[in-house]
Design a protein around this motif. Sequence first.
Motif, PDB file in Angstrom:
ATOM      1  N   LYS A  51      39.264  40.563  41.899  1.00 26.18           N
ATOM      2  CA  LYS A  51      38.639  41.119  40.700  1.00 26.18           C
ATOM      3  C   LYS A  51      39.539  40.918  39.481  1.00 26.18           C
ATOM      4  CE  LYS A  51      36.793  44.675  43.655  1.00 26.18           C
ATOM      5  NZ  LYS A  51      37.122  46.004  44.178  1.00 26.18           N
ATOM      6  N   PHE A  52      38.993  40.329  38.410  1.00 27.99           N
ATOM      7  CA  PHE A  52      39.810  40.112  37.211  1.00 27.99           C
ATOM      8  C   PHE A  52      40.205  41.429  36.568  1.00 27.99           C
ATOM      9  CE2 PHE A  52      35.611  40.219  35.238  1.00 27.99           C
ATOM     10  CZ  PHE A  52      35.837  40.979  34.092  1.00 27.99           C
ATOM     11  N   PHE A  53      39.405  42.457  36.734  1.00 28.09           N
ATOM     12  CA  PHE A  53      39.720  43.776  36.198  1.00 28.09           C
ATOM     13  C   PHE A  53      41.018  44.317  36.796  1.00 28.09           C
ATOM     14  CE2 PHE A  53      39.218  48.427  36.136  1.00 28.09           C
ATOM     15  CZ  PHE A  53      38.978  48.635  34.783  1.00 28.09           C
ATOM     16  N   SER A  54      41.324  43.889  38.010  1.00 28.44           N
ATOM     17  CA  SER A  54      42.493  44.400  38.728  1.00 28.44           C
ATOM     18  C   SER A  54      43.787  43.663  38.403  1.00 28.44           C
ATOM     19  CB  SER A  54      42.231  44.342  40.239  1.00 28.44           C
ATOM     20  OG  SER A  54      41.158  45.192  40.575  1.00 28.44           O
ATOM     21  N   ILE A  55      43.733  42.650  37.566  1.00 29.95           N
ATOM     22  CA  ILE A  55      44.953  41.929  37.194  1.00 29.95           C
ATOM     23  C   ILE A  55      45.951  42.889  36.564  1.00 29.95           C
ATOM     24  CG2 ILE A  55      45.918  40.195  35.620  1.00 29.95           C
ATOM     25  CD1 ILE A  55      43.278  38.595  36.079  1.00 29.95           C
ATOM     26  N   ASP A  56      45.527  43.594  35.520  1.00 28.06           N
ATOM     27  CA  ASP A  56      46.430  44.532  34.846  1.00 28.06           C
ATOM     28  C   ASP A  56      46.847  45.682  35.753  1.00 28.06           C
ATOM     29  OD1 ASP A  56      46.540  43.100  32.487  1.00 28.06           O
ATOM     30  OD2 ASP A  56      44.962  44.276  31.502  1.00 28.06           O
ATOM     31  N   GLY A 113      63.489  44.751  41.869  1.00 28.96           N
ATOM     32  CA  GLY A 113      62.165  44.322  41.463  1.00 28.96           C
ATOM     33  C   GLY A 113      61.130  45.196  42.137  1.00 28.96           C
ATOM     34  N   ALA A 114      59.869  44.794  42.017  1.00 26.69           N
ATOM     35  CA  ALA A 114      58.791  45.532  42.674  1.00 26.69           C
ATOM     36  C   ALA A 114      57.587  44.624  42.835  1.00 26.69           C
ATOM     37  CB  ALA A 114      58.416  46.772  41.863  1.00 26.69           C
ATOM     38  N   VAL A 115      56.732  44.998  43.784  1.00 28.20           N
ATOM     39  CA  VAL A 115      55.470  44.309  44.007  1.00 28.20           C
ATOM     40  C   VAL A 115      54.339  45.262  43.659  1.00 28.20           C
ATOM     41  CG1 VAL A 115      55.454  44.945  46.469  1.00 28.20           C
ATOM     42  CG2 VAL A 115      54.055  43.025  45.678  1.00 28.20           C
ATOM     43  N   GLY A 116      53.281  44.722  43.073  1.00 23.51           N
ATOM     44  CA  GLY A 116      52.077  45.485  42.804  1.00 23.51           C
ATOM     45  C   GLY A 116      50.873  44.694  43.269  1.00 23.51           C
ATOM     46  N   VAL A 117      49.941  45.361  43.939  1.00 25.23           N
ATOM     47  CA  VAL A 117      48.776  44.698  44.507  1.00 25.23           C
ATOM     48  C   VAL A 117      47.521  45.471  44.125  1.00 25.23           C
ATOM     49  CG1 VAL A 117      47.644  44.001  46.665  1.00 25.23           C
ATOM     50  CG2 VAL A 117      50.136  43.853  46.458  1.00 25.23           C
ATOM     51  N   SER A 118      46.480  44.746  43.705  1.00 27.48           N
ATOM     52  CA  SER A 118      45.222  45.402  43.372  1.00 27.48           C
ATOM     53  C   SER A 118      44.051  44.435  43.483  1.00 27.48           C
ATOM     54  CB  SER A 118      45.267  45.965  41.947  1.00 27.48           C
ATOM     55  OG  SER A 118      44.097  46.712  41.666  1.00 27.48           O
TER      56      SER A 118
END
Length: 142
Positions: A51-56, A113-118
């Motif tokens: 989902k492009f909405f979930s990029i941010d 650092g960190a990872v973020g997933v959506s």
Amino acid sequence: MLTKLSIDITQAEDVIAAATRRATEMGVPQNIAIVDDAGHLVAFRRMDGAKFFSIDIAITKAFAAAGARKATKDIGPATQPGAPAFGAQALLNGRFTTLPGGIPLVVNGAVIGAVGVSSGSVGEDQTVAEAAADYFLQTYAH
């Protein structure tokens, strides 16, 4: 002089590849962000169908995990009404979240650092982020 470690592009791309493998196994296309210890974007992947909405949202999850120095899922309880950090989601012009799926990447006790997933459910996001963080721990944090 203070010397600090920070995730580099090769490590970031490796972590994204590990997250992508897990997301593919699950059949859940994801947006996967890697930030450095200061929350600056190092690498990003939007899997086909994510989902492009979930990029941010993915970037914000990584940013929050790096800045708070803890997993976003662990921050949530302290931000509920009546809890000591209630209202924290309004900080930093909305660049702070407690949605699961953000995990710091740690070497010798220091967040580098960190990872973020959506793009999936919060449970799916957390599972993919955990796979990425586990890969990082096994490959780089020794």
